[in-house]
Design a protein around this motif. Structure first.
Motif, mmCIF file in Angstrom:
data_model
loop_
_atom_site.group_PDB
_atom_site.id
_atom_site.type_symbol
_atom_site.label_atom_id
_atom_site.label_comp_id
_atom_site.label_asym_id
_atom_site.label_seq_id
_atom_site.Cartn_x
_atom_site.Cartn_y
_atom_site.Cartn_z
ATOM 1 N N GLU A 242 0.834 -1.203 0.000
ATOM 2 C CA GLU A 242 0.000 0.000 0.000
ATOM 3 C C GLU A 242 0.867 1.250 0.000
ATOM 4 O OE1 GLU A 242 -3.542 2.113 2.670
ATOM 5 O OE2 GLU A 242 -2.548 0.293 3.350
ATOM 6 N N ARG A 243 0.609 2.144 -0.941
ATOM 7 C CA ARG A 243 1.325 3.420 -0.990
ATOM 8 C C ARG A 243 0.552 4.464 -0.202
ATOM 9 N NH1 ARG A 243 1.524 6.143 -5.405
ATOM 10 N NH2 ARG A 243 -0.246 5.097 -6.396
ATOM 11 N N TRP A 244 1.275 5.361 0.506
ATOM 12 C CA TRP A 244 0.577 6.412 1.245
ATOM 13 C C TRP A 244 1.254 7.769 1.133
ATOM 14 C CZ3 TRP A 244 4.539 7.462 4.420
ATOM 15 C CH2 TRP A 244 5.325 6.398 4.911
ATOM 16 N N GLY A 245 2.308 7.860 0.323
ATOM 17 C CA GLY A 245 2.947 9.167 0.185
ATOM 18 C C GLY A 245 4.106 9.133 -0.788
ATOM 19 N N ARG A 246 4.778 10.267 -0.901
ATOM 20 C CA ARG A 246 5.935 10.407 -1.789
ATOM 21 C C ARG A 246 6.945 11.350 -1.153
ATOM 22 N NH1 ARG A 246 1.375 11.168 -4.986
ATOM 23 N NH2 ARG A 246 1.005 9.543 -6.539
ATOM 24 N N ILE A 247 8.222 11.141 -1.486
ATOM 25 C CA ILE A 247 9.255 12.115 -1.176
ATOM 26 C C ILE A 247 9.821 12.592 -2.500
ATOM 27 C CG2 ILE A 247 11.022 10.306 -0.876
ATOM 28 C CD1 ILE A 247 12.369 12.257 1.131
ATOM 29 N N VAL A 248 10.013 13.894 -2.621
ATOM 30 C CA VAL A 248 10.444 14.490 -3.882
ATOM 31 C C VAL A 248 11.683 15.332 -3.647
ATOM 32 C CG1 VAL A 248 9.732 15.810 -5.908
ATOM 33 C CG2 VAL A 248 8.001 14.660 -4.507
ATOM 34 N N LEU A 249 12.727 15.083 -4.441
ATOM 35 C CA LEU A 249 13.887 15.973 -4.486
ATOM 36 C C LEU A 249 13.596 16.983 -5.589
ATOM 37 C CD1 LEU A 249 16.841 13.399 -4.258
ATOM 38 C CD2 LEU A 249 15.397 14.340 -2.439
ATOM 39 N N CYS A 250 13.500 18.238 -5.236
ATOM 40 C CA CYS A 250 13.032 19.273 -6.164
ATOM 41 C C CYS A 250 14.211 20.061 -6.727
ATOM 42 C CB CYS A 250 12.070 20.223 -5.454
ATOM 43 S SG CYS A 250 10.686 19.393 -4.636
ATOM 44 N N GLY A 251 14.539 19.796 -7.984
ATOM 45 C CA GLY A 251 15.635 20.525 -8.615
ATOM 46 C C GLY A 251 16.995 19.986 -8.229
ATOM 47 N N TYR A 252 17.116 18.666 -8.076
ATOM 48 C CA TYR A 252 18.394 18.048 -7.714
ATOM 49 C C TYR A 252 19.408 18.281 -8.832
ATOM 50 C CZ TYR A 252 21.728 14.302 -6.703
ATOM 51 O OH TYR A 252 22.867 13.589 -6.453
ATOM 52 N N ARG A 253 20.599 18.758 -8.469
ATOM 53 C CA ARG A 253 21.567 19.172 -9.488
ATOM 54 C C ARG A 253 22.594 18.106 -9.845
ATOM 55 N NH1 ARG A 253 21.071 23.785 -6.309
ATOM 56 N NH2 ARG A 253 22.962 23.295 -5.155
ATOM 57 N N GLY A 254 22.638 17.004 -9.102
ATOM 58 C CA GLY A 254 23.565 15.937 -9.448
ATOM 59 C C GLY A 254 23.022 15.063 -10.556
ATOM 60 N N ASP A 255 23.733 13.947 -10.841
ATOM 61 C CA ASP A 255 23.236 13.065 -11.891
ATOM 62 C C ASP A 255 22.012 12.307 -11.392
ATOM 63 O OD1 ASP A 255 25.371 11.438 -10.321
ATOM 64 O OD2 ASP A 255 24.178 9.924 -11.363
ATOM 65 N N THR A 256 21.192 11.916 -12.323
ATOM 66 C CA THR A 256 19.902 11.324 -11.989
ATOM 67 C C THR A 256 20.032 10.028 -11.213
ATOM 68 O OG1 THR A 256 18.915 12.327 -13.963
ATOM 69 C CG2 THR A 256 17.728 10.484 -12.979
ATOM 70 N N ALA A 257 21.017 9.200 -11.571
ATOM 71 C CA ALA A 257 21.172 7.919 -10.896
ATOM 72 C C ALA A 257 21.468 8.114 -9.410
ATOM 73 C CB ALA A 257 22.284 7.108 -11.557
ATOM 74 N N THR A 258 22.355 9.056 -9.107
ATOM 75 C CA THR A 258 22.671 9.320 -7.704
ATOM 76 C C THR A 258 21.455 9.904 -6.991
ATOM 77 O OG1 THR A 258 24.990 9.744 -8.289
ATOM 78 C CG2 THR A 258 24.245 10.528 -6.141
ATOM 79 N N GLY A 259 20.716 10.758 -7.681
ATOM 80 C CA GLY A 259 19.510 11.320 -7.093
ATOM 81 C C GLY A 259 18.485 10.247 -6.759
ATOM 82 N N ARG A 260 18.349 9.260 -7.631
ATOM 83 C CA ARG A 260 17.411 8.170 -7.358
ATOM 84 C C ARG A 260 17.852 7.369 -6.141
ATOM 85 N NH1 ARG A 260 17.482 6.723 -13.180
ATOM 86 N NH2 ARG A 260 15.802 7.838 -14.207
ATOM 87 N N LEU A 261 19.175 7.132 -6.025
ATOM 88 C CA LEU A 261 19.680 6.418 -4.853
ATOM 89 C C LEU A 261 19.353 7.175 -3.566
ATOM 90 C CD1 LEU A 261 23.204 5.099 -5.931
ATOM 91 C CD2 LEU A 261 21.243 3.739 -5.233
ATOM 92 N N LEU A 262 19.575 8.492 -3.600
ATOM 93 C CA LEU A 262 19.272 9.311 -2.426
ATOM 94 C C LEU A 262 17.785 9.260 -2.088
ATOM 95 C CD1 LEU A 262 21.423 12.530 -2.914
ATOM 96 C CD2 LEU A 262 21.539 10.944 -0.999
#
Length: 531
Positions: A242-262
């Motif tokens: 069951e999903r109940w929320g989200r966390i969003v990195l807004c305007g992350y300046r690093g590479d996308t793969a590292t951002g997804r890991l974070l």
């Protein structure tokens, strides 16, 4: 040592690969797709096969001499198109025996596809380029994984130490160096972290951002064209299917793969934090509490809190705001009652058993009647006359809301100690607390404190507070002896003896209006100071 984004090498793009010293020795020239040079390079692949596209998985920089393509323009064009379909990052052609000059067919096909095409004018050992780029990419990947594990370790330690949600979000924002937002599935903001101006910029237009960002495929995110490539990276929050929320990195300046890991590490920590929260108040309640507490305190200007209120789902445009403070009111009951009555608003527990309720009504609604209806229903459901609903006058401007909440809190405090003894309307306002409200405001004034001690000194020195309690009831009932005797369960003669004892100790005549009023004011001040 804590790993931060500052310690990571920048992600390699096609443009950056072309600036490497070993590559510059080959005299590279971009002949097509110059506008796409910021594409990230995931890997370097040397291939001479004409059907190389089927061997790729996306993001590769393909190195070739084109020896199997020479003399066949159809193969040359299809070679470029197959790289484009495979989402290759770029194609690098070493000029030589097969192609002494850039082939025009390949150049035109690459330009049409938007695929960067680079030619090397000097002989160049491809092995050196692959070794250089691969080693850099491996170091980058290792650093990203190390960062991911460091974030996981630090967040887990915070959770183990009982840190609140905000502390976790602050840590995520520190690592990501961008605003972080947590929402429920209705896109209502439950928490934020990061530099305040940047967070406010995100929240200011959050409704549009959320609508556009999550109108796409679940694996992507964006903000009016803001996709993961633009640094908008999200991770789902949930468990047990069951999903109940989200966390969003807004305007992350690093590479996308590292951002997804974070984002993934942060999501894991938040899910664990919620699971271990037990019966603690929900994130929605924490969000409302933080917002209303900031409004009441006045530490943060109201104008700066407007984006947070809007993102929390409170209607704020052309509205009438009704600030309420409830004593002896359960937060959950208040929220359920608001939903039942269809009244938009925020509910949050404040200090000293008070609960703030901020109603947001349409301009054409009767704010006074709705507040009174809410208070009446609340008293009926709670089944006690001790439930106090204090209100300030309706506000049509958001900037006036903090003063309204403080006024409602002051009114609630002024009657909190005597709600059962006073005849209170369903909604208590400033005009209903009279002298009691003024004394409440002045209770910390040294002159008022000295006055109370001077007037009541004869009773305050007594260890038995019976006489003080009788005096309090006698004055609160308007010096009604019959009512006072009844409330204290004593006979009239016994009450007379106690009143006589009080007058002797204080040196006053309670039948004298001015002296009785002076003692009453001193008693109100004394009681206010004890709260």
């Amino acid at each position: 040592m804590t790993i931060t984004l500052d310690s990571l090498e920048p992600a390699l793009s096609v443009r950056q690969v072309l600036t490497l010293e070993r590559v510059l020795a080959g005299e590279p020239e971009v002949v097509a797709g110059a506008s796409q040079l910021d594409r990230p390079v995931r890997w370097v692949h040397v291939a001479e096969a004409a059907d190389v596209g089927v061997m790729l998985s996306g993001g590769e920089m393909v190195l070739t001499t084109g020896v199997l393509l020479a003399g066949d323009e159809d193969k040359q064009a299809e070679y470029v198109r197959s790289l484009y379909r495979a989402e290759a990052a770029a194609v690098v052609l070493g000029l030589g025996r097969a192609f002494p000059a850039p082939p025009d067919v390949m150049r035109r096909a690459a330009e049409r596809c938007g695929l960067p095409m680079v030619v090397l004018h000097r002989p160049f050992p491809f092995a050196e380029l692959t070794e250089e780029v691969q080693s850099r990419l491996v170091r980058r990947k290792f650093a990203a994984v190390s960062l991911s594990e460091a974030v996981r370790t630090e967040l887990t330690a915070l959770i183990t130490a009982g840190a609140p949600l905000q502390r976790l979000l602050d840590e995520v924002a520190r690592h990501s160096a961008c605003p972080v937002v947590v929402t429920n599935l209705a896109h209502r903001v439950l928490g934020t972290a990061g530099e305040r101006p940047a967070v406010d910029d995100v929240l200011r237009d959050w409704e549009r951002i959320a609508r556009q960002a999550w109108g796409h495929h679940p694996g992507r995110s964006g903000t009016g064209g803001g996709t993961e490539g633009d640094g908008w990276i999200r991770a789902e929050l949930g468990g047990r299917g069951e999903r109940w929320g989200r966390i969003v990195l807004c305007g992350y300046r690093g590479d996308t793969a590292t951002g997804r890991l974070l984002a993934d590490r942060a999501a894991e920590a938040l899910v664990l934090h919620r699971m271990l929260g037990g019966a603690a108040c929900s994130w929605e309640e924490q969000s409302a509490q933080s917002l209303l507490t900031d409004l009441v305190s006045g530490v943060v200007p109201a104008r700066q809190l407007l984006p947070r209120a809007r993102a929390a789902g409170l209607p704020v445009n052309r509205r009438t705001f009704v600030p309420l403070v409830v004593r002896d009111g359960d937060t959950g009951r208040l929220e359920r009652l608001l939903r039942l009555l269809g009244l938009p608003g925020l509910v949050a527990e404040l200090a000293d058993g008070a609960t703030a309720v901020l109603l947001s009504l349409a301009r054409d609604q009767d704010a006074g009647a709705l507040a009174e209806h809410f208070a009446t229903r609340l008293r009926t459901e709670s089944g006690t006359a001790r439930t106090v609903v204090a209100a300030a006058d309706p506000r049509t401007g958001w900037d006036d809301v903090p003063a309204g909440l403080r006024e409602a809190q002051h009114v609630a405090d002024a009657v909190a100690d005597s709600a059962a003894a006073l005849e209170l309307p369903p909604v208590v306002r400033l005009k209903d607390v009279h002298l009691r409200g003024l004394i409440r405001l002045l209770r910390d004034d040294p002159h008022v404190q000295s006055f109370a001690e001077r007037e009541l000194g004869g009773l305050l020195r007594e260890t038995d507070e019976t006489l003080l309690s009788v005096l309090r009831t006698y004055l609160a009932t308007g010096r009604n002896k019959s009512r006072t005797a009844l409330l204290h369960h004593v006979s009239r003669p016994a009450l007379y003896r106690r009143l006589e004892s009080i007058q002797v100790r204080l040196g006053v005549d309670l039948d004298d209006f001015e002296q009785a009023a002076s003692v009453h004011i001193a008693l109100l001040a004394h009681d206010a100071q004890q709260q």
